[in-house]
Motif scaffolding. Sequence first.
Motif, PDB file in Angstrom:
ATOM      1  N   UNK A   1      -6.136  -6.990  13.590  1.00  0.00           N
ATOM      2  CA  UNK A   1      -6.384  -5.880  12.674  1.00  0.00           C
ATOM      3  C   UNK A   1      -7.795  -5.331  12.851  1.00  0.00           C
ATOM      4  N   UNK A   2      -7.931  -4.002  12.741  1.00  0.00           N
ATOM      5  CA  UNK A   2      -9.256  -3.386  12.781  1.00  0.00           C
ATOM      6  C   UNK A   2     -10.096  -3.879  11.614  1.00  0.00           C
ATOM      7  N   UNK A   3      -9.454  -4.049  10.462  1.00  0.00           N
ATOM      8  CA  UNK A   3     -10.122  -4.593   9.275  1.00  0.00           C
ATOM      9  C   UNK A   3      -9.076  -5.358   8.476  1.00  0.00           C
ATOM     10  N   UNK A   4      -9.209  -6.693   8.346  1.00  0.00           N
ATOM     11  CA  UNK A   4      -8.244  -7.449   7.548  1.00  0.00           C
ATOM     12  C   UNK A   4      -8.152  -6.873   6.138  1.00  0.00           C
ATOM     13  N   UNK A   5      -6.957  -6.817   5.555  1.00  0.00           N
ATOM     14  CA  UNK A   5      -6.769  -6.130   4.278  1.00  0.00           C
ATOM     15  C   UNK A   5      -7.693  -6.637   3.179  1.00  0.00           C
ATOM     16  N   UNK A   6      -8.370  -5.710   2.526  1.00  0.00           N
ATOM     17  CA  UNK A   6      -9.180  -6.051   1.350  1.00  0.00           C
ATOM     18  C   UNK A   6      -8.287  -6.132   0.120  1.00  0.00           C
ATOM     19  N   UNK A   7      -7.425  -5.107  -0.068  1.00  0.00           N
ATOM     20  CA  UNK A   7      -6.442  -5.202  -1.160  1.00  0.00           C
ATOM     21  C   UNK A   7      -5.200  -5.860  -0.575  1.00  0.00           C
ATOM     22  N   UNK A   8      -5.081  -7.143  -0.889  1.00  0.00           N
ATOM     23  CA  UNK A   8      -4.165  -8.008  -0.139  1.00  0.00           C
ATOM     24  C   UNK A   8      -2.748  -8.070  -0.706  1.00  0.00           C
ATOM     25  N   UNK A   9      -2.598  -7.915  -2.016  1.00  0.00           N
ATOM     26  CA  UNK A   9      -1.283  -8.108  -2.638  1.00  0.00           C
ATOM     27  C   UNK A   9      -1.229  -7.343  -3.953  1.00  0.00           C
TER      28      UNK A   9
END
Length: 318
Positions: free
Chosen positions: A195-203
Amino acid sequence: MLQGEQAYLDLCKLILEEGHKKEDRTGTGTYSVFGHQMRFDLNEGFPLLTTKKVNFRLIASELLWFIKGDTNIKYLLENNNNIWNEWAFERWVASEDYNGPDMTDFGLRSLQDEEFNMEYKKQMDIFKERILHDDAFAKKYGDLGFVYGKQWRKWETKTGEAIDQLKNVIESIRTNPDSRRHIVSAWNPEDIPFMALPPCHTLFQFYVADGKLSCQLYQRSGDVFLGVPFNIASYALLTHLIAHECGLEVGEFVHTIGDAHIYSNHVEQVKTQLKRETRPLPKLKLKSDKQSVFDFELSDFELVDYNPHPAIKAPIAV
């Protein structure tokens, strides 16, 4: 429990007064607290901050990008949305195809060196033009890969099948509103390295009670000055859209953040914002008779009576 815009401002105060000083991957440094929750009653108005102007069009176009399952910034650039540019640009300037001036650590260097900043802007303009007008280049360097739209709409299983989480959760809300499984996850451990940026808002999870739809977001990491105001409004808009499709009223948006932080080069901007008085929240109007979340376009949204204080600029940490 803290409520509304004041809840956001109180989080800012908490971080400035009690936040732990921490280093981070960008090299900028942050002040941080861990584990914080805010609640927003969506019947009191649309939760777009009034203590500084926040660009609703950018929020809406980004959300529609997620909803479409798109992962290429070309759609965003076509809608004059530049908020994901730096992550795609970083891939290009680190590639063998790039033959321009050295752009290593461009995020920090552009803040420290005006001559470099001018060159960085020049290279970014070249990059954007090529994304918009060179399909092969856009396919190679505009696509961010396994980011939100991909995980929401095309989560890949180990057998090669794709799961449309967003479509499934809407159907679940419609057919089994009392379920405790109305969940969409963007955190796919197998895909994180790509991923370019791992998800910050995850769930995020939906909850139906008394004919109202509420949403809770768990966000692992929140840039409180720049990112969190966007996240609040984005998930509030998503809740409105899904409630509309499912024939429900809106309830609450509950925002739970793991590492809630203010970057060290945003501190003065936050202090400026905290001196301002809150104003009445705007209202969201859906101008279309469309029913499906997947059919909406930017022109279908109208923000009514938004009268914020002026915007406050701050650098983004990449």
